[in-house]
Design a protein around this motif. Sequence first.
Motif, PDB file in Angstrom:
ATOM      1  N   ALA A 269      -1.080  -0.825   6.127  1.00  0.00           N
ATOM      2  CA  ALA A 269       0.442  -0.897   6.032  1.00  0.00           C
ATOM      3  C   ALA A 269       0.486   1.289   5.640  1.00  0.00           C
ATOM      4  CB  ALA A 269       1.142  -0.857   5.689  1.00  0.00           C
ATOM      5  N   PHE A 270      -0.843   1.112   4.963  1.00  0.00           N
ATOM      6  CA  PHE A 270      -0.601   2.449   4.581  1.00  0.00           C
ATOM      7  C   PHE A 270      -1.706   3.848   5.836  1.00  0.00           C
ATOM      8  CE2 PHE A 270      -3.470   6.396   3.016  1.00  0.00           C
ATOM      9  CZ  PHE A 270      -2.487   7.025   2.608  1.00  0.00           C
ATOM     10  N   TRP A 271      -2.610   2.986   6.202  1.00  0.00           N
ATOM     11  CA  TRP A 271      -3.005   4.194   7.415  1.00  0.00           C
ATOM     12  C   TRP A 271      -3.015   4.218   8.265  1.00  0.00           C
ATOM     13  CZ3 TRP A 271      -6.506   7.648   5.729  1.00  0.00           C
ATOM     14  CH2 TRP A 271      -6.867   7.922   5.084  1.00  0.00           C
ATOM     15  N   LEU A 272      -1.836   3.075   8.786  1.00  0.00           N
ATOM     16  CA  LEU A 272      -1.654   2.981   9.914  1.00  0.00           C
ATOM     17  C   LEU A 272      -0.006   3.731  10.176  1.00  0.00           C
ATOM     18  CD1 LEU A 272      -0.753  -1.307  10.896  1.00  0.00           C
ATOM     19  CD2 LEU A 272      -1.803   0.465  12.211  1.00  0.00           C
ATOM     20  N   MET A 273       0.690   4.645   8.981  1.00  0.00           N
ATOM     21  CA  MET A 273       1.540   5.022   8.934  1.00  0.00           C
ATOM     22  C   MET A 273       1.222   6.734   8.182  1.00  0.00           C
ATOM     23  SD  MET A 273       4.066   3.530  10.076  1.00  0.00           S
ATOM     24  CE  MET A 273       5.548   4.719   9.487  1.00  0.00           C
ATOM     25  N   ALA A 274      -0.258   6.772   8.059  1.00  0.00           N
ATOM     26  CA  ALA A 274      -0.197   7.726   7.303  1.00  0.00           C
ATOM     27  C   ALA A 274      -1.239   8.745   8.342  1.00  0.00           C
ATOM     28  CB  ALA A 274      -1.006   8.339   5.919  1.00  0.00           C
ATOM     29  N   ILE A 275      -1.906   7.622   9.423  1.00  0.00           N
ATOM     30  CA  ILE A 275      -3.624   8.890   9.634  1.00  0.00           C
ATOM     31  C   ILE A 275      -3.342   9.409  10.666  1.00  0.00           C
ATOM     32  CG2 ILE A 275      -3.153   7.142  11.803  1.00  0.00           C
ATOM     33  CD1 ILE A 275      -6.511   8.411  10.371  1.00  0.00           C
ATOM     34  N   PRO A 276      -1.923   9.115  11.712  1.00  0.00           N
ATOM     35  CA  PRO A 276      -1.964  11.478  12.046  1.00  0.00           C
ATOM     36  C   PRO A 276      -1.180  12.043  11.206  1.00  0.00           C
ATOM     37  CG  PRO A 276       0.014   9.176  12.726  1.00  0.00           C
ATOM     38  CD  PRO A 276      -0.673   8.466  11.337  1.00  0.00           C
TER      39      PRO A 276
ATOM     40  N   ARG B  42      -6.844  19.176  10.370  1.00  0.00           N
ATOM     41  CA  ARG B  42      -7.048  20.331  11.124  1.00  0.00           C
ATOM     42  C   ARG B  42      -7.025  21.297  11.039  1.00  0.00           C
ATOM     43  NH1 ARG B  42      -8.088  19.153  17.054  1.00  0.00           N
ATOM     44  NH2 ARG B  42      -8.681  16.282  17.359  1.00  0.00           N
ATOM     45  N   MET B  43      -6.051  21.612  10.095  1.00  0.00           N
ATOM     46  CA  MET B  43      -5.259  22.834   9.524  1.00  0.00           C
ATOM     47  C   MET B  43      -6.571  22.680   8.786  1.00  0.00           C
ATOM     48  SD  MET B  43      -1.186  21.348   8.861  1.00  0.00           S
ATOM     49  CE  MET B  43      -0.945  22.882   8.011  1.00  0.00           C
TER      50      MET B  43
ATOM     51  N   THR C  71      -0.926  18.140  22.917  1.00  0.00           N
ATOM     52  CA  THR C  71      -1.741  18.697  23.980  1.00  0.00           C
ATOM     53  C   THR C  71      -2.723  18.392  24.319  1.00  0.00           C
ATOM     54  OG1 THR C  71      -0.151  20.854  23.798  1.00  0.00           O
ATOM     55  CG2 THR C  71      -1.461  20.839  25.316  1.00  0.00           C
ATOM     56  N   VAL C  72      -3.580  18.490  23.615  1.00  0.00           N
ATOM     57  CA  VAL C  72      -5.609  18.371  23.947  1.00  0.00           C
ATOM     58  C   VAL C  72      -5.688  16.326  24.039  1.00  0.00           C
ATOM     59  CG1 VAL C  72      -7.905  18.542  22.739  1.00  0.00           C
ATOM     60  CG2 VAL C  72      -6.089  20.640  22.575  1.00  0.00           C
ATOM     61  N   ALA C  73      -5.117  15.718  22.538  1.00  0.00           N
ATOM     62  CA  ALA C  73      -5.572  14.355  23.096  1.00  0.00           C
ATOM     63  C   ALA C  73      -4.157  13.569  23.374  1.00  0.00           C
ATOM     64  CB  ALA C  73      -6.360  14.276  22.021  1.00  0.00           C
TER      65      ALA C  73
ATOM     66  N   PHE D 264      -4.382   9.271  16.292  1.00  0.00           N
ATOM     67  CA  PHE D 264      -4.942   8.215  15.502  1.00  0.00           C
ATOM     68  C   PHE D 264      -6.340   7.708  15.583  1.00  0.00           C
ATOM     69  CE2 PHE D 264      -0.986   6.717  17.081  1.00  0.00           C
ATOM     70  CZ  PHE D 264       0.520   6.630  15.663  1.00  0.00           C
ATOM     71  N   ALA D 265      -6.698   9.191  15.735  1.00  0.00           N
ATOM     72  CA  ALA D 265      -8.386   9.337  15.635  1.00  0.00           C
ATOM     73  C   ALA D 265      -9.103   8.832  14.667  1.00  0.00           C
ATOM     74  CB  ALA D 265      -9.059  10.259  16.243  1.00  0.00           C
ATOM     75  N   GLY D 266     -10.222   8.253  14.377  1.00  0.00           N
ATOM     76  CA  GLY D 266     -10.126   7.492  13.001  1.00  0.00           C
ATOM     77  C   GLY D 266      -9.904   6.894  12.266  1.00  0.00           C
ATOM     78  N   LEU D 267      -8.832   5.849  12.867  1.00  0.00           N
ATOM     79  CA  LEU D 267      -7.901   4.679  12.860  1.00  0.00           C
ATOM     80  C   LEU D 267      -9.179   3.428  12.090  1.00  0.00           C
ATOM     81  CD1 LEU D 267      -5.264   3.695  11.269  1.00  0.00           C
ATOM     82  CD2 LEU D 267      -5.337   3.346  13.598  1.00  0.00           C
ATOM     83  N   THR D 268      -9.890   3.357  13.139  1.00  0.00           N
ATOM     84  CA  THR D 268     -10.222   2.081  12.362  1.00  0.00           C
ATOM     85  C   THR D 268     -12.225   2.197  12.143  1.00  0.00           C
ATOM     86  OG1 THR D 268     -10.532   1.628  15.067  1.00  0.00           O
ATOM     87  CG2 THR D 268     -12.591   0.165  14.093  1.00  0.00           C
TER      88      THR D 268
END
Length: 173
Positions: free
Chosen positions: A94-101, A108-109, A130-132, A138-142
């Motif tokens: 639940a945490f990662w599904l919500m926190a990954i964005p 990136r910052m 814009t780019v993705a 959600f890159a890196g979620l798995t």
Amino acid sequence: MEHLKIKLQMQSQRSVKDRQFKGPIDCARQVVRAGGVLSLWTGFTGSLAFRANFLWMFGSVEALMRGFSQLQGTPYEVTTGTSNFLAGGFASFAFWLMAIPADNIKNRMMAASPTGPRPSFTGTFRYIYTVAGPRGFFAGLTPCLLRAFPSNACAYYVYEGLMRTFGAEKTRH
């Protein structure tokens, strides 16, 4: 510290002598030299957005533990330790599904060049979109989910087990 960690992790040179940052102190010096002391807090808004998602984890642990207690007296009843283990593991999902964005925005910052302009949360959000597109958040979620279940399940199991062992419930008023 997380800002410095990300800068150090982003270095891809095999040889230490070829890397821009030689270690955490050198990294901090270069960041401060390039942008002043406040540049150490680059990505702070992303960090706040990421950390705010812990409410999903703790709320899920509570909901799951209550759900497991409803199984008491049924053929599906589980021990307290098993319910702690499962609740900790599933709550991490639940945490990662919500926190990954927010984690992707924060990273990136923090990975931005110390000599360039300090990136904003909304600017970084727009850049990723814009780019993705939405998938970019959600890159890196798995890998996060694969790592999260065992580590959080074990941590919550041990924490709750120690609390029971030391009688922590008896000290709460």
